[in-house]
Scaffold this active site. Structure first.
Site, PDB file in Angstrom:
ATOM      1  N   TYR A   1      -8.306   5.127 -13.608  1.00  0.00           N
ATOM      2  CA  TYR A   1      -8.269   5.751 -12.588  1.00  0.00           C
ATOM      3  C   TYR A   1      -8.110   7.079 -12.507  1.00  0.00           C
ATOM      4  O   TYR A   1      -7.795   7.872 -11.636  1.00  0.00           O
ATOM      5  CB  TYR A   1      -7.129   5.155 -11.617  1.00  0.00           C
ATOM      6  CG  TYR A   1      -6.856   3.679 -11.612  1.00  0.00           C
ATOM      7  CD1 TYR A   1      -7.875   3.044 -10.642  1.00  0.00           C
ATOM      8  CD2 TYR A   1      -5.721   3.086 -11.881  1.00  0.00           C
ATOM      9  CE1 TYR A   1      -7.647   1.528 -10.691  1.00  0.00           C
ATOM     10  CE2 TYR A   1      -5.533   1.870 -11.974  1.00  0.00           C
ATOM     11  CZ  TYR A   1      -6.567   1.100 -11.287  1.00  0.00           C
ATOM     12  OH  TYR A   1      -6.250  -0.294 -11.249  1.00  0.00           O
TER      13      TYR A   1
ATOM     14  N   GLY B   1       0.876  -1.319   0.021  1.00  0.00           N
ATOM     15  CA  GLY B   1      -0.100   0.069   0.070  1.00  0.00           C
ATOM     16  C   GLY B   1       0.827   1.199  -0.045  1.00  0.00           C
ATOM     17  O   GLY B   1       0.164   2.576  -0.440  1.00  0.00           O
TER      18      GLY B   1
ATOM     19  N   CYS C   1      -9.378   3.456 -30.246  1.00  0.00           N
ATOM     20  CA  CYS C   1     -10.676   4.317 -30.571  1.00  0.00           C
ATOM     21  C   CYS C   1     -11.298   4.261 -29.488  1.00  0.00           C
ATOM     22  O   CYS C   1     -12.704   3.808 -29.119  1.00  0.00           O
ATOM     23  CB  CYS C   1     -11.469   3.497 -31.748  1.00  0.00           C
ATOM     24  SG  CYS C   1     -10.478   3.235 -33.266  1.00  0.00           S
TER      25      CYS C   1
HETATM   26  N1  LLP Z   1      -1.162  -7.246  -1.029  1.00  0.00           N
HETATM   27  C1  LLP Z   1      -2.606  -7.446  -1.718  1.00  0.00           C
HETATM   28  C2  LLP Z   1      -3.298  -8.345  -1.064  1.00  0.00           C
HETATM   29  C3  LLP Z   1      -2.884  -6.422  -2.732  1.00  0.00           C
HETATM   30  O1  LLP Z   1      -4.307  -6.347  -3.116  1.00  0.00           O
HETATM   31  C4  LLP Z   1      -2.063  -5.352  -3.218  1.00  0.00           C
HETATM   32  C5  LLP Z   1      -2.463  -4.505  -4.176  1.00  0.00           C
HETATM   33  C6  LLP Z   1      -0.788  -5.358  -2.788  1.00  0.00           C
HETATM   34  C7  LLP Z   1      -0.322  -6.226  -1.554  1.00  0.00           C
HETATM   35  C8  LLP Z   1       0.069  -4.415  -3.265  1.00  0.00           C
HETATM   36  O2  LLP Z   1      -0.173  -2.932  -3.275  1.00  0.00           O
HETATM   37  P1  LLP Z   1       0.851  -1.999  -3.370  1.00  0.00           P
HETATM   38  O3  LLP Z   1       2.231  -2.060  -2.395  1.00  0.00           O
HETATM   39  O4  LLP Z   1       1.257  -1.954  -4.765  1.00  0.00           O
HETATM   40  O5  LLP Z   1      -0.024  -0.696  -3.023  1.00  0.00           O
HETATM   41  N2  LLP Z   1      -3.898  -1.274 -10.278  1.00  0.00           N
HETATM   42  C9  LLP Z   1      -3.923  -0.541  -9.444  1.00  0.00           C
HETATM   43  C10 LLP Z   1      -3.443  -0.843  -8.249  1.00  0.00           C
HETATM   44  C11 LLP Z   1      -4.184  -2.216  -7.678  1.00  0.00           C
HETATM   45  C12 LLP Z   1      -3.658  -2.620  -6.388  1.00  0.00           C
HETATM   46  C13 LLP Z   1      -4.273  -3.979  -6.040  1.00  0.00           C
HETATM   47  N3  LLP Z   1      -3.842  -4.672  -4.771  1.00  0.00           N
HETATM   48  C14 LLP Z   1      -3.144   0.927  -9.838  1.00  0.00           C
HETATM   49  O6  LLP Z   1      -2.720   0.854 -10.999  1.00  0.00           O
HETATM   50  O7  LLP Z   1      -2.974   1.755  -9.333  1.00  0.00           O
END
Ligand code: LLP
Length: 412
Positions: A314, A237, A340
């Site tokens: 987003y 996160g 497109c």
């Molecule tokens: N752990 C779990 C259970 C998750 O669902 C996620 C991300 C992470 C870890 C890693 O999160 P991070 O450290 O990358 O914030 N496609 C979206 C982001 C989707 C995130 C999904 N889950 C974007 O492009 O911003």
């Protein structure tokens, strides 16, 4: 690791102009030094504590990146059997794999059990029952942690916020104790840990700490009943700087975490994705046309929403810079692709001094970029290269057009 030298943007010691000439565009360019520095920072912030960084490989699952991280001792957070296959192909250690996700199939469970993963992050009572049944057919015990939903507002984009009651993810906080009690009575299940993940792209770690406090409360309540999870997984996160956000300080976050965990006997797991790879990559694209208009000017480039969907999906903001110096007059452009759809833009209202044929770099494109790409409009996916000092390695070939329909069949 992406810097201007003599007026031209470089990845480490290689100019992006050279890369475009050699590998074509659109092309994802990663810096090995940036990738390794980010993981090393995370690992060293663990400061000798009992902890494991499990890279959330959904952010970027190219084998070369996984291999690099595996050699640095990382574990992996996976969300599918496909991701486990990639970990194994890259030489990763399945005993450092945690399996997240709300919809694991029986086949995926079997595959993960066969390979001896560290833990299943279970998200419902039904999933627990299915996992126990699969483990029973194999004569195995499945290591489990429940992904608990701490009902904390991550204060991020609603599509990537997962920790609220309304979210499809995790088990309700109030139901967690009951599930743990049930799990301890199941011979095919072994309570291994406890887990949460509240959302992505956080620019402040305060909500993560709020979640941690709730989780520690649960850990203590479990301990009072004699249930001792070995690890606490705090998910991912932590955000990065795309524009002017002040990204959270990883070391300060970890200090806060370890201070609050205190003397409890808990291994800490982290699942960072974006924070490790987001700023280690750019999308290199060439301007096909400049299209001035009464209301807006467009720079039509050869990359599109199929290559990088974050702006369309987003309204994500990625910095876009001209790779070289140009005498062209500066103007304000919407940077758009050939697809497109009106949502096919990479950036809006960007001031750029560019001419047709110039290269642009879409920055901070290491995470959730190539891995979310598609073949929409029958566009082959981009090439990926990794720069290491003054050398460049092709880590994914540009997709060939024939490959797009190789699995399809004409009717007779
Ligand atoms: N752990 C779990 C259970 C998750 O669902 C996620 C991300 C992470 C870890 C890693 O999160 P991070 O450290 O990358 O914030 N496609 C979206 C982001 C989707 C995130 C999904 N889950 C974007 O492009 O911003």
């Amino acid at each position: 690791m992406f810097e201007f030298r003599n007026g031209s943007l470089h990845a480490e010691s290689v100019s992006l102009e050279t890369i475009a000439r050699q590998f074509g565009t659109p092309c994802y360019v990663y810096s090995r030094a940036a990738l390794t520095a980010a993981l090393a920072q995370f690992q060293s912030a663990c400061g000798g504590r009992d902890a494991l960084v499990c890279y959330a490989m959904k952010a970027n699952s190219n084998l070369a990146i996984l291999g690099l991280y595996a050699r640095m001792g990382a574990g992996f957070d996976i969300v599918s059997g496909g991701e486990l296959a990639r970990v194994l192909a890259a030489g990763g250690d399945p005993r450092k794999v945690v399996f997240s996700g709300v919809g694991k199939s029986a086949a995926e469970m079997r595959y993960a059990l066969e390979n001896g993963i560290l833990c299943f992050n279970v998200e419902s009572a039904s999933e627990l029952a299915r996992l126990a049944a699969v483990a029973a057919t194999m004569g195995r015990r499945a290591p489990v942690s429940f992904r608990v939903n701490p009902d904390v507002d991550a204060r991020t984009h609603p599509y990537i916020s997962t920790g609220l009651k309304e979210s499809k993810f995790g088990v309700e906080f109030s139901a967690a104790l009951k599930l743990y009690r049930a799990a301890t009575r199941m011979p095919q299940i072994e309570v291994a840990g406890i887990d949460c993940h509240i959302g992505s792209s956080l620019s402040d770690y305060a909500p993560l700490i709020e979640a941690l406090d709730k989780m520690l409360g649960l850990v203590d309540a479990l301990a009072a009943e004699g249930i001792q999870p070995r690890h606490l997984d705090l998910g991912g996160g932590l955000g990065i700087r795309y524009r002017d956000e002040a990204p959270p300080d990883v070391a300060a976050y970890m200090r806060e975490v370890f201070a609050r965990v205190g003397e409890r006997k808990l291994k800490l797991l982290f699942e960072p994705g974006r924070n490790l790879v987001g700023n280690a990559g750019v999308l290199l694209t060439r301007i096909e046309y400049l299209k001035p208009g009464a209301a807006r000017n467009f720079a039509v480039v050869d990359a599109a929403m199929n290559d990088l969907i974050r702006p369309a999906l987003y309204e994500a903001w990625h910095e876009i810079v001209a790779v070289g110096n140009s005498d062209a007059p500066s103007a304000v452009y919407d940077v758009v692709g050939p697809v497109c759809e009106s949502a096919d833009f990479l950036g809006k209202e960007r001031e750029l001094a560019v001419a047709e044929g110039d290269l642009l770099a879409v920055m901070s494109a290491g995470a959730y970029a190539m891995c979310m790409s598609s073949n929409y409009n029958s566009r082959p996916r981009a090439a990926e290269v990794m720069v290491d000092g003054d050398s460049v390695h092709l880590i994914r070939e540009r997709e060939r057009t024939e490959a797009l329909f190789a699995l399809e069949h004409l009717l007779r």
